[in-house]
Scaffold this motif. Structure first.
Motif, PDB file in Angstrom:
ATOM      1  N   HIS A  87      31.915  46.292  23.920  1.00 49.18           N
ATOM      2  CA  HIS A  87      32.876  45.321  24.470  1.00 49.18           C
ATOM      3  C   HIS A  87      32.511  44.925  25.900  1.00 49.18           C
ATOM      4  O   HIS A  87      33.271  45.152  26.837  1.00 49.18           O
ATOM      5  CB  HIS A  87      34.307  45.861  24.412  1.00 49.18           C
ATOM      6  N   PRO A  88      31.338  44.334  26.098  1.00 54.97           N
ATOM      7  CA  PRO A  88      30.866  44.049  27.452  1.00 54.97           C
ATOM      8  C   PRO A  88      31.789  43.130  28.250  1.00 54.97           C
ATOM      9  O   PRO A  88      31.889  43.275  29.468  1.00 54.97           O
ATOM     10  CB  PRO A  88      29.499  43.408  27.244  1.00 54.97           C
ATOM     11  N   ALA A  89      32.479  42.194  27.585  1.00 49.34           N
ATOM     12  CA  ALA A  89      33.372  41.302  28.328  1.00 49.34           C
ATOM     13  C   ALA A  89      34.509  42.086  28.980  1.00 49.34           C
ATOM     14  O   ALA A  89      34.938  41.762  30.085  1.00 49.34           O
ATOM     15  CB  ALA A  89      33.928  40.220  27.409  1.00 49.34           C
ATOM     16  N   PHE A  90      34.986  43.131  28.304  1.00 48.71           N
ATOM     17  CA  PHE A  90      36.035  43.956  28.913  1.00 48.71           C
ATOM     18  C   PHE A  90      35.513  44.629  30.173  1.00 48.71           C
ATOM     19  O   PHE A  90      36.155  44.604  31.224  1.00 48.71           O
ATOM     20  CB  PHE A  90      36.541  45.025  27.928  1.00 48.71           C
ATOM     21  N   TRP A  91      34.339  45.242  30.076  1.00 54.42           N
ATOM     22  CA  TRP A  91      33.794  45.984  31.204  1.00 54.42           C
ATOM     23  C   TRP A  91      33.310  45.069  32.325  1.00 54.42           C
ATOM     24  O   TRP A  91      33.219  45.494  33.483  1.00 54.42           O
ATOM     25  CB  TRP A  91      32.665  46.890  30.745  1.00 54.42           C
ATOM     26  N   ALA A  92      32.988  43.826  31.998  1.00 53.04           N
ATOM     27  CA  ALA A  92      32.465  42.910  33.006  1.00 53.04           C
ATOM     28  C   ALA A  92      33.542  42.047  33.647  1.00 53.04           C
ATOM     29  O   ALA A  92      33.357  41.567  34.763  1.00 53.04           O
ATOM     30  CB  ALA A  92      31.420  41.991  32.382  1.00 53.04           C
ATOM     31  N   TYR A  93      34.664  41.851  32.948  1.00 54.08           N
ATOM     32  CA  TYR A  93      35.624  40.894  33.491  1.00 54.08           C
ATOM     33  C   TYR A  93      37.069  41.184  33.133  1.00 54.08           C
ATOM     34  O   TYR A  93      37.948  41.139  33.985  1.00 54.08           O
ATOM     35  CB  TYR A  93      35.253  39.484  33.013  1.00 54.08           C
ATOM     36  N   GLU A  94      37.351  41.466  31.884  1.00 48.76           N
ATOM     37  CA  GLU A  94      38.738  41.583  31.455  1.00 48.76           C
ATOM     38  C   GLU A  94      39.396  42.865  31.945  1.00 48.76           C
ATOM     39  O   GLU A  94      40.590  42.891  32.210  1.00 48.76           O
ATOM     40  CB  GLU A  94      38.823  41.502  29.931  1.00 48.76           C
TER      41      GLU A  94
END
Length: 172
Positions: free
Chosen positions: A12-19
């Motif tokens: 879940h890279p979007a969570f760790w990078a932004y969300e």
């Protein structure tokens, strides 16, 4: 910044990078550095983000398969936003509306993704302007319903019973 850097390799890279807060905490901590006017450290972070932007863009265009789209967006936002916010911080007076807009920053971060998901689920097509208005309205509700009542509780707790009673006696 380290969490943001390794997030393309995490589930879940979007969570760790932004969300999620762990990967984007650096953006909020940058505000502390801006307030302290630590231009030397901010300059090095800005250069670091220029390098990250180049690395993420290269990985995107080299077809390495890394999910770096949100990373590129965050890097562009940081590289463009940091000088702009530094400039605005030097101009912005300590006025009520400025403080009220500042109160919306973190709730807006918290609310914008769930608002987008909710609007996409329940509306056929959501223009970006409507998404922005809904997210601002949701963040204002968070400030009114959660932040202000808890601030009042915090301020009362800080005063303690002795100060609160002496303030009441002084008012009489």
């Amino acid at each position: 910044i380290a969490v943001f850097l390794v997030s393309p390799f995490l589930p879940h890279p979007a969570f760790w990078a932004y969300e999620g807060l762990p990967g984007i905490l650096f953006a909020f901590l940058t505000g502390i550095l801006i307030r302290r006017k630590d231009l030397f450290f901010l300059g090095w972070i800005w250069i670091l983000f220029m390098g990250l932007l180049a690395a993420f863009a290269c990985s995107k265009f080299s077809h390495s398969g890394l999910p770096t789209g949100i990373h590129i967006n965050v890097c562009v936002g940081y590289v463009v936003g940091l000088p702009l916010i530094l400039w605005l911080a030097s101009l912005s007076p300590k006025v009520h509306w400025d403080q009220q807009l500042g109160l919306l920053a973190y709730p807006l971060f918290l609310a914008h993704v769930p608002v987008k998901q909710f609007a996409t689920l329940h509306l056929n097509h959501v223009p970006m302007f409507l998404h922005l208005l809904l997210a601002i309205a949701a963040s204002a509700m968070l400030v009114i319903l959660i932040e202000r009542p808890f601030d009042k509780i915090r301020y009362k707790m800080r005063k303690g019973p002795d100060q609160a009673s002496s303030n009441n006696n002084a008012a009489k």
